[in-house]
Design a protein around this motif. Structure first.
Motif, mmCIF file in Angstrom:
data_model
loop_
_atom_site.group_PDB
_atom_site.id
_atom_site.type_symbol
_atom_site.label_atom_id
_atom_site.label_comp_id
_atom_site.label_asym_id
_atom_site.label_seq_id
_atom_site.Cartn_x
_atom_site.Cartn_y
_atom_site.Cartn_z
ATOM 1 N N HIS A 140 -26.427 24.208 -20.548
ATOM 2 C CA HIS A 140 -26.590 24.644 -21.891
ATOM 3 C C HIS A 140 -25.309 25.246 -22.332
ATOM 4 O O HIS A 140 -25.192 26.421 -21.936
ATOM 5 C CB HIS A 140 -27.682 25.388 -22.113
ATOM 6 C CG HIS A 140 -27.841 25.839 -23.652
ATOM 7 N ND1 HIS A 140 -28.617 26.827 -24.080
ATOM 8 C CD2 HIS A 140 -27.124 25.341 -24.802
ATOM 9 C CE1 HIS A 140 -28.795 26.940 -25.662
ATOM 10 N NE2 HIS A 140 -27.866 26.140 -25.868
ATOM 11 N N HIS A 175 -24.342 28.337 -19.499
ATOM 12 C CA HIS A 175 -25.149 28.665 -18.654
ATOM 13 C C HIS A 175 -26.379 27.480 -18.332
ATOM 14 O O HIS A 175 -26.074 26.542 -19.083
ATOM 15 C CB HIS A 175 -25.968 29.994 -18.953
ATOM 16 C CG HIS A 175 -26.729 29.580 -20.377
ATOM 17 N ND1 HIS A 175 -26.053 29.609 -21.420
ATOM 18 C CD2 HIS A 175 -28.156 29.144 -20.462
ATOM 19 C CE1 HIS A 175 -27.186 29.140 -22.542
ATOM 20 N NE2 HIS A 175 -28.229 29.010 -21.945
ATOM 21 N N ASP A 215 -30.303 26.781 -17.972
ATOM 22 C CA ASP A 215 -31.567 27.123 -18.137
ATOM 23 C C ASP A 215 -32.488 26.640 -17.086
ATOM 24 O O ASP A 215 -32.744 25.230 -17.135
ATOM 25 C CB ASP A 215 -32.074 26.884 -19.494
ATOM 26 C CG ASP A 215 -31.353 27.651 -20.636
ATOM 27 O OD1 ASP A 215 -31.472 28.752 -20.531
ATOM 28 O OD2 ASP A 215 -30.725 26.962 -21.559
HETATM 29 MN MN MN Z 1 -29.991 28.317 -22.956
#
Ligand code: MN
Length: 198
Positions: free
Chosen positions: A41, A47, A49
């Protein structure tokens, strides 16, 4: 808590008239191993998820550096709101100004087996392991395979560590987040997804 109650926060944070993310169903027959998904993401921060199917929802953590196959790496994983099961196949863009605005890619997915255990090596149900802050599981994904643990830190309720377990699938030299950057759903890179290319 029922799946619909667990998704209240997820739904409250989003405007489904403005985002293509799923509103979410919570029912699914339990005739299979539970699913996991890891979504890359790229939003205000970059980052991964990490989401595990537990009791009808995807229990979720944001992992800034992404998963590692090196047991020496302890990757920070910040617990986020539970997501609906159909989020596991969500890939695309979330508009600017919307919660999580940016690009989402299905980086890896598959099934997992709960291998959580207590102090006397007795098996622990996955929901109980989550409550106790110590989950162990075996992933069967396309990129990641093998034992991992998620352990809640004592300092902060929302902060956990994602750690590769020492087993035959551990590999200190592999860097899957650098070398295997394509979507397992569509083969697309994050840039191609952001550009809306099929
Ligand atoms: Mn996220």
């Amino acid at each position: 808590m029922t799946g619909d109650r667990k998704l209240r926060q997820y739904r409250r944070m989003r405007d489904f008239a403005a985002t293509s993310e799923p509103r979410g169903r919570t029912r699914r027959a339990h005739t299979h191993d539970p699913h996991f998904v890891i979504q890359h993401h790229l939003a205000s921060s970059d980052h991964y998820d990490f989401r595990l199917e537990i009791d009808g929802v995807l229990v979720s953590w944001a992992v800034p550096k992404g998963p590692s196959t090196d047991p020496k790496d302890h990757r920070l994983a910040v617990r986020t709101e539970d997501h609906p099961l159909d989020y596991a196949t969500f890939e695309g863009t979330i508009g600017k100004g919307q919660y999580g605005g940016g690009t989402v890619q299905v980086w890896d997915r598959g099934t997992y087996r709960n291998t959580s255990h207590g102090d006397a090596s007795e098996p622990v149900d996955v929901g109980d392991a989550l409550d106790r802050g110590h989950l162990s599981f075996w992933l069967e994904g396309e990129k990641l395979r093998g034992g991992f643990s998620l352990i809640r830190t004592r300092q902060n309720e929302g902060s956990w560590l994602l750690i590769k377990r020492k087993d035959e699938t551990a590999d200190a030299r592999r860097r899957p987040t650098s070398t295997q950057t394509e979507s397992v759903l569509t083969g697309r890179s994050l840039d191609e997804i952001a550009a809306g290319e099929e």
